[in-house]
Design a protein around this motif. Structure first.
Motif, PDB file in Angstrom:
ATOM      1  N   GLY A  48       0.812  -1.215   0.000  1.00 60.15           N
ATOM      2  CA  GLY A  48       0.000   0.000   0.000  1.00 60.15           C
ATOM      3  C   GLY A  48       0.841   1.260   0.000  1.00 60.15           C
ATOM      4  O   GLY A  48       0.739   2.089   0.894  1.00 60.15           O
ATOM      5  N   VAL A  49       1.656   1.429  -1.032  1.00 63.39           N
ATOM      6  CA  VAL A  49       2.563   2.581  -1.097  1.00 63.39           C
ATOM      7  C   VAL A  49       1.805   3.892  -1.263  1.00 63.39           C
ATOM      8  O   VAL A  49       2.327   4.963  -0.953  1.00 63.39           O
ATOM      9  CB  VAL A  49       3.598   2.389  -2.231  1.00 63.39           C
ATOM     10  N   GLY A  50       0.557   3.839  -1.745  1.00 61.44           N
ATOM     11  CA  GLY A  50      -0.226   5.066  -1.930  1.00 61.44           C
ATOM     12  C   GLY A  50       0.455   6.011  -2.894  1.00 61.44           C
ATOM     13  O   GLY A  50       0.920   5.619  -3.965  1.00 61.44           O
ATOM     14  N   THR A  51       0.563   7.278  -2.514  1.00 56.68           N
ATOM     15  CA  THR A  51       1.210   8.276  -3.370  1.00 56.68           C
ATOM     16  C   THR A  51       2.711   8.362  -3.136  1.00 56.68           C
ATOM     17  O   THR A  51       3.380   9.246  -3.669  1.00 56.68           O
ATOM     18  CB  THR A  51       0.577   9.664  -3.141  1.00 56.68           C
ATOM     19  N   GLY A  52       3.255   7.454  -2.336  1.00 59.12           N
ATOM     20  CA  GLY A  52       4.711   7.387  -2.159  1.00 59.12           C
ATOM     21  C   GLY A  52       5.266   8.252  -1.045  1.00 59.12           C
ATOM     22  O   GLY A  52       6.454   8.579  -1.058  1.00 59.12           O
ATOM     23  N   THR A  53       4.454   8.580  -0.062  1.00 65.95           N
ATOM     24  CA  THR A  53       4.908   9.456   1.031  1.00 65.95           C
ATOM     25  C   THR A  53       6.096   8.869   1.784  1.00 65.95           C
ATOM     26  O   THR A  53       6.969   9.611   2.259  1.00 65.95           O
ATOM     27  CB  THR A  53       3.748   9.723   2.009  1.00 65.95           C
ATOM     28  N   ASN A  54       6.171   7.553   1.890  1.00 60.38           N
ATOM     29  CA  ASN A  54       7.278   6.931   2.628  1.00 60.38           C
ATOM     30  C   ASN A  54       8.593   6.924   1.865  1.00 60.38           C
ATOM     31  O   ASN A  54       9.667   6.772   2.478  1.00 60.38           O
ATOM     32  CB  ASN A  54       6.936   5.471   2.967  1.00 60.38           C
ATOM     33  N   LEU A  55       8.567   7.041   0.556  1.00 62.98           N
ATOM     34  CA  LEU A  55       9.735   6.768  -0.268  1.00 62.98           C
ATOM     35  C   LEU A  55      10.987   7.574   0.112  1.00 62.98           C
ATOM     36  O   LEU A  55      12.092   7.012   0.120  1.00 62.98           O
ATOM     37  CB  LEU A  55       9.392   6.977  -1.742  1.00 62.98           C
ATOM     38  N   PRO A  56      10.885   8.859   0.462  1.00 64.78           N
ATOM     39  CA  PRO A  56      12.112   9.603   0.791  1.00 64.78           C
ATOM     40  C   PRO A  56      12.803   9.138   2.067  1.00 64.78           C
ATOM     41  O   PRO A  56      13.958   9.512   2.305  1.00 64.78           O
ATOM     42  CB  PRO A  56      11.602  11.049   0.957  1.00 64.78           C
ATOM     43  N   TYR A  57      12.136   8.337   2.885  1.00 66.93           N
ATOM     44  CA  TYR A  57      12.669   7.994   4.207  1.00 66.93           C
ATOM     45  C   TYR A  57      13.367   6.635   4.254  1.00 66.93           C
ATOM     46  O   TYR A  57      13.891   6.247   5.296  1.00 66.93           O
ATOM     47  CB  TYR A  57      11.538   8.022   5.241  1.00 66.93           C
ATOM     48  N   TYR A  58      13.400   5.928   3.144  1.00 70.28           N
ATOM     49  CA  TYR A  58      14.057   4.623   3.143  1.00 70.28           C
ATOM     50  C   TYR A  58      15.574   4.769   3.101  1.00 70.28           C
ATOM     51  O   TYR A  58      16.107   5.705   2.483  1.00 70.28           O
ATOM     52  CB  TYR A  58      13.606   3.812   1.928  1.00 70.28           C
ATOM     53  N   PRO A  59      16.292   3.828   3.723  1.00 72.85           N
ATOM     54  CA  PRO A  59      17.760   3.807   3.575  1.00 72.85           C
ATOM     55  C   PRO A  59      18.144   3.588   2.107  1.00 72.85           C
ATOM     56  O   PRO A  59      17.355   3.072   1.313  1.00 72.85           O
ATOM     57  CB  PRO A  59      18.185   2.600   4.435  1.00 72.85           C
ATOM     58  N   ASP A  60      19.370   3.959   1.757  1.00 74.87           N
ATOM     59  CA  ASP A  60      19.815   3.847   0.364  1.00 74.87           C
ATOM     60  C   ASP A  60      20.153   2.416  -0.038  1.00 74.87           C
ATOM     61  O   ASP A  60      20.000   2.042  -1.192  1.00 74.87           O
ATOM     62  CB  ASP A  60      21.047   4.731   0.135  1.00 74.87           C
ATOM     63  N   ASN A  61      20.615   1.622   0.907  1.00 80.94           N
ATOM     64  CA  ASN A  61      21.188   0.311   0.564  1.00 80.94           C
ATOM     65  C   ASN A  61      20.167  -0.824   0.666  1.00 80.94           C
ATOM     66  O   ASN A  61      20.439  -1.871   1.250  1.00 80.94           O
ATOM     67  CB  ASN A  61      22.376   0.010   1.477  1.00 80.94           C
ATOM     68  N   ILE A  62      18.980  -0.623   0.084  1.00 84.28           N
ATOM     69  CA  ILE A  62      17.949  -1.658   0.101  1.00 84.28           C
ATOM     70  C   ILE A  62      17.460  -1.911  -1.322  1.00 84.28           C
ATOM     71  O   ILE A  62      17.667  -1.097  -2.224  1.00 84.28           O
ATOM     72  CB  ILE A  62      16.745  -1.280   1.003  1.00 84.28           C
ATOM     73  N   ASP A  63      16.812  -3.054  -1.500  1.00 88.63           N
ATOM     74  CA  ASP A  63      16.177  -3.415  -2.767  1.00 88.63           C
ATOM     75  C   ASP A  63      14.672  -3.297  -2.541  1.00 88.63           C
ATOM     76  O   ASP A  63      14.056  -4.163  -1.931  1.00 88.63           O
ATOM     77  CB  ASP A  63      16.586  -4.846  -3.131  1.00 88.63           C
ATOM     78  N   LEU A  64      14.083  -2.205  -3.034  1.00 87.04           N
ATOM     79  CA  LEU A  64      12.709  -1.842  -2.661  1.00 87.04           C
ATOM     80  C   LEU A  64      11.705  -2.129  -3.773  1.00 87.04           C
ATOM     81  O   LEU A  64      11.862  -1.696  -4.912  1.00 87.04           O
ATOM     82  CB  LEU A  64      12.648  -0.357  -2.291  1.00 87.04           C
ATOM     83  N   THR A  65      10.655  -2.855  -3.401  1.00 85.99           N
ATOM     84  CA  THR A  65       9.473  -3.048  -4.234  1.00 85.99           C
ATOM     85  C   THR A  65       8.281  -2.487  -3.473  1.00 85.99           C
ATOM     86  O   THR A  65       8.168  -2.701  -2.265  1.00 85.99           O
ATOM     87  CB  THR A  65       9.233  -4.538  -4.526  1.00 85.99           C
TER      88      THR A  65
END
Length: 204
Positions: A48-65
């Motif tokens: 449930g990513v929605g409009t992507g509000t969480n996206l800026p807060y993820y660490p850089d070294n992950i593989d995100l889906t």
């Protein structure tokens, strides 16, 4: 599992409010997101990513889906990835029917999602299925208050929110988690018993 008709009804409601959903989503304190998402590691799935509000807060070294069942929401999330250069695979998908193989993800994220999944237990069972045995589920979820009077008030008001945006304010999320096969490692009460940060693992 809930009917396809119910899923499609809620999808239409979220498509309809996609242009203003970011304003609603930003009502959650930024610190809660930062505290939750800094724990994400390895291969990560956001439900449930929605409009992507969480996206800026993820660490850089992950593989995100990241998935959502609303194509209009995903359009907004894609705009954020383009602006911020985030490497993320965005997929249109129903949380109740994930296409991923068993034991696929190290971390699974949800923030205020299981108020709107038509069959929350089925959605949580799918999370259990695709989570690695050593993985963690990190959640920020609102739910029915444990206070008897407030809880009944939420029951009374629930049809209004459900009709407008497809979200339930009186979900008994802790009971749903228990039925899913997931284990509560920790929970932090952020706003009484209504808003909680929850960490889940697979039961041994």
């Amino acid at each position: 599992m809930m009917s396809t008709k119910m899923t499609n009804t809620i999808k239409r409601r979220y498509n309809r409010i996609s242009s203003i959903f970011n304003l609603m989503d930003n009502m959650m304190p930024e610190g809660w997101r930062k505290e939750l998402l800094k724990e994400a590691q390895g291969k990560v799935l956001e439900i449930g990513v929605g409009t992507g509000t969480n996206l800026p807060y993820y660490p850089d070294n992950i593989d995100l889906t990241a998935i959502d069942f609303s194509p209009k929401m995903l359009e907004k999330a894609k705009e954020k990835t383009q602006k911020n250069n985030h490497a993320v695979a965005l997929l249109e998908m129903d949380a109740e029917n994930l296409i991923f193989e068993d034991n696929s993800f190290d971390t699974i994220i949800s923030t205020c999602v299981f108020c709107s999944v038509p069959d929350p237990v089925q959605g949580l069972k799918e999370i259990h299925r695709v989570l690695k045995p050593s993985g963690k589920v990190l959640m920020l979820e609102h739910m029915r208050s444990d206070h008897p009077v407030i809880g009944k008030g939420m029951d009374f008001l629930n049809p209004i929110g459900l009709h407008i945006v497809g979200a339930n304010i009186n979900r008994r999320t802790m009971e749903n988690i228990e039925q899913s096969g997931l284990k509560v490692e920790s929970q932090v009460f952020l706003m009484g018993s209504v808003m909680r940060k929850i960490t889940l693992t697979k039961k041994c």
